[in-house]
Design a protein around this motif. Sequence first.
Motif, PDB file in Angstrom:
ATOM      1  N   SER A 433       0.842  -1.200   0.000  1.00  0.00           N
ATOM      2  CA  SER A 433       0.000   0.000   0.000  1.00  0.00           C
ATOM      3  C   SER A 433       0.874   1.246   0.000  1.00  0.00           C
ATOM      4  O   SER A 433       2.026   1.213   0.436  1.00  0.00           O
ATOM      5  CB  SER A 433      -0.926   0.018   1.221  1.00  0.00           C
ATOM      6  N   ALA A 434       0.297   2.352  -0.504  1.00  0.00           N
ATOM      7  CA  ALA A 434       1.019   3.637  -0.565  1.00  0.00           C
ATOM      8  C   ALA A 434       0.017   4.757  -0.391  1.00  0.00           C
ATOM      9  O   ALA A 434      -1.058   4.737  -1.002  1.00  0.00           O
ATOM     10  CB  ALA A 434       1.766   3.788  -1.886  1.00  0.00           C
ATOM     11  N   GLU A 435       0.353   5.717   0.462  1.00  0.00           N
ATOM     12  CA  GLU A 435      -0.513   6.878   0.663  1.00  0.00           C
ATOM     13  C   GLU A 435       0.348   8.075   1.053  1.00  0.00           C
ATOM     14  O   GLU A 435       1.432   7.923   1.622  1.00  0.00           O
ATOM     15  CB  GLU A 435      -1.562   6.608   1.739  1.00  0.00           C
ATOM     16  N   ARG A 436      -0.152   9.270   0.746  1.00  0.00           N
ATOM     17  CA  ARG A 436       0.575  10.492   1.066  1.00  0.00           C
ATOM     18  C   ARG A 436       0.349  10.833   2.537  1.00  0.00           C
ATOM     19  O   ARG A 436      -0.787  10.805   3.024  1.00  0.00           O
ATOM     20  CB  ARG A 436       0.101  11.641   0.170  1.00  0.00           C
ATOM     21  N   ASP A 437       1.424  11.108   3.256  1.00  0.00           N
ATOM     22  CA  ASP A 437       1.354  11.444   4.681  1.00  0.00           C
ATOM     23  C   ASP A 437       2.102  12.752   4.889  1.00  0.00           C
ATOM     24  O   ASP A 437       3.288  12.777   5.196  1.00  0.00           O
ATOM     25  CB  ASP A 437       1.957  10.315   5.522  1.00  0.00           C
ATOM     26  N   ARG A 442       3.970   7.239   2.696  1.00  0.00           N
ATOM     27  CA  ARG A 442       3.985   6.120   3.640  1.00  0.00           C
ATOM     28  C   ARG A 442       3.590   4.847   2.881  1.00  0.00           C
ATOM     29  O   ARG A 442       2.524   4.775   2.262  1.00  0.00           O
ATOM     30  CB  ARG A 442       3.011   6.362   4.794  1.00  0.00           C
ATOM     31  N   PHE A 443       4.482   3.849   2.954  1.00  0.00           N
ATOM     32  CA  PHE A 443       4.263   2.559   2.314  1.00  0.00           C
ATOM     33  C   PHE A 443       4.105   1.482   3.394  1.00  0.00           C
ATOM     34  O   PHE A 443       4.582   1.638   4.522  1.00  0.00           O
ATOM     35  CB  PHE A 443       5.442   2.194   1.401  1.00  0.00           C
ATOM     36  N   ALA A 444       3.462   0.387   3.027  1.00  0.00           N
ATOM     37  CA  ALA A 444       3.304  -0.735   3.955  1.00  0.00           C
ATOM     38  C   ALA A 444       3.257  -2.028   3.151  1.00  0.00           C
ATOM     39  O   ALA A 444       2.619  -2.091   2.091  1.00  0.00           O
ATOM     40  CB  ALA A 444       2.047  -0.596   4.813  1.00  0.00           C
ATOM     41  N   VAL A 445       3.968  -3.045   3.637  1.00  0.00           N
ATOM     42  CA  VAL A 445       3.947  -4.387   3.050  1.00  0.00           C
ATOM     43  C   VAL A 445       3.264  -5.295   4.056  1.00  0.00           C
ATOM     44  O   VAL A 445       3.788  -5.533   5.151  1.00  0.00           O
ATOM     45  CB  VAL A 445       5.370  -4.880   2.723  1.00  0.00           C
ATOM     46  N   THR A 446       2.082  -5.779   3.715  1.00  0.00           N
ATOM     47  CA  THR A 446       1.254  -6.568   4.626  1.00  0.00           C
ATOM     48  C   THR A 446       1.151  -7.990   4.094  1.00  0.00           C
ATOM     49  O   THR A 446       0.921  -8.199   2.894  1.00  0.00           O
ATOM     50  CB  THR A 446      -0.143  -5.948   4.754  1.00  0.00           C
TER      51      THR A 446
END
Length: 548
Positions: A433-437, A442-446
């Motif tokens: 996932s990727a979103e502007r913070d 901000r990225f996340a590997v789930t």
Amino acid sequence: MQDDPRAPRSRPLSAWTTRRWLRAGAGLSLAVLAVLGVLGFWVLDRSQTISTQLVDVRSPALSTAFRLESVLLNQETGIRGYGLTGNPEFLQPYQQGLADEKTHVATLTWLLHGDAEALADLAAVEDAADRWRQEIAEPIAAAPAGAPSVQAAASAETGKAAFDRLRAALTREQDHLRADRAAARADLLATTRTRDLVFSAIAVVIAVLTALAFEGLRRGINRPLEQLSADARRIAEGDFEHPIVPTGPADLRQLSAEIDLMRGRLTRELAFTEQARLRLDAQAAELQRSNTELEQFAYVASHDLQEPLRKVSSFTQLLRRRYGGQLDAKADQYIDFAVDGANRMQVMINDLLDFSRVGRVHHNHQEVDLEEVLERTLETLSVGIEEAQGQVTHDPLPTLVADPTQMGMLWQNLIGNAVKFRRPGVPPRIHVSAERDGGLWRFAVTDNGIGIPAQFAVKVFVIFQRLHTKEAYAGSGIGLAMCKKIVEFHGGTIEVDPTRTEGARISFTLAPEPLEALEGPEPLEAPEVPAAPAVEAARPAEPERQPR
């Protein structure tokens, strides 16, 4: 003995401090402004009251009176048409007019409450309307439909006189309402002129107070401070013998005296500071030299370990091929231990070299499409993903200014670990996932794997820290440490989400542009390490994160 010309003259107000002058000036200004503010508030309130009365009462009341006249005319027209033709359709305007009349009368009663004269006019209109309906309208409306009404013909003149009386009552009511609205409008105009005069006076008084305050501050504070600043500037330029001349209010004169007393101490402090700065510069240079030598030592040590390690690995493999099965089982086990240890040592040395190159060899910042980098990474890991029957999904990824090689290493370690540390019998499901913070991404590997316990959320990012044995999960324990170094090199942070219980979620941030703090001297280039010869237990093809 003559007096010192620089000494301040004795004045009645010379003992006043800046605070006292400011309090006196502020108190006087606030008193004047308070009086003007009360007057201005009264004028505004008066203007608002009249405006509200005009807009919300007088104008709506006159408009409603006109509508009331219109519905009464509709009633008279409908009754006259019904009386002349006997057509029941003419009764509809009459009936609708009765309902509208009640509505308008109720509205006028509400708007004119408290105005006895206007309510009396309204009552007169209602009385005239009731007499007209009783004498003319109701008898005609009660006549049978289909033929002209005899009552209409007989009472034509009477009906006209009755409705003329109603018209006269309506005219009186409307004239009174017009007069009231005109008076309210004139009152509003007069109050508006008064308001303008009051606020003009307030503006003039504020301008005068501002000018007086500015002049007082200039003479009492700015000028003494400018003198003090000029003296301090001469001292800062090296004239430490120049005296500070006390001027201005009592507290500023005291401040000047204290600064003059500090002058001698500053001379000693500056000398000591200069000596400390020279020592600090020497220590910084020594630290820089030590760090450079340490990097070179780490590289050379890792590089030089390759040659003897290749010999150990090659000869232990030759030993196993030639004498495997000819010795006892214990000897074969020892040989396998030696081969495995040599192979793992090669993996650890190569990983350590990769770890040391982050920020030192790979330092080519450019625009990088993270989506393209991720696609190449998935192609590299496609065999392992297919064998595990895994599935990798991702959000639209941005384009950042970063080092493309390091971004590839980051994705390989995170996704490779998500595939490796899967639950037995459960195909891995991985989402990026990727979103502007704010100013960062901000990225996340789930994943849905075995997860990372909360108490090990920090330990997994330490180099060579393992949470499982090598028999359970292969690897050197350097993957997440390398991810942490890459992310921090690009100005971000990385962490394990402790709230994730079904699998693991590793989130990290990256800056859209490289931080200036990351820009420094050219990275130290080191010769590439010769590739190690192939051994039986080859280094894993997939880069891995820190074992959990």
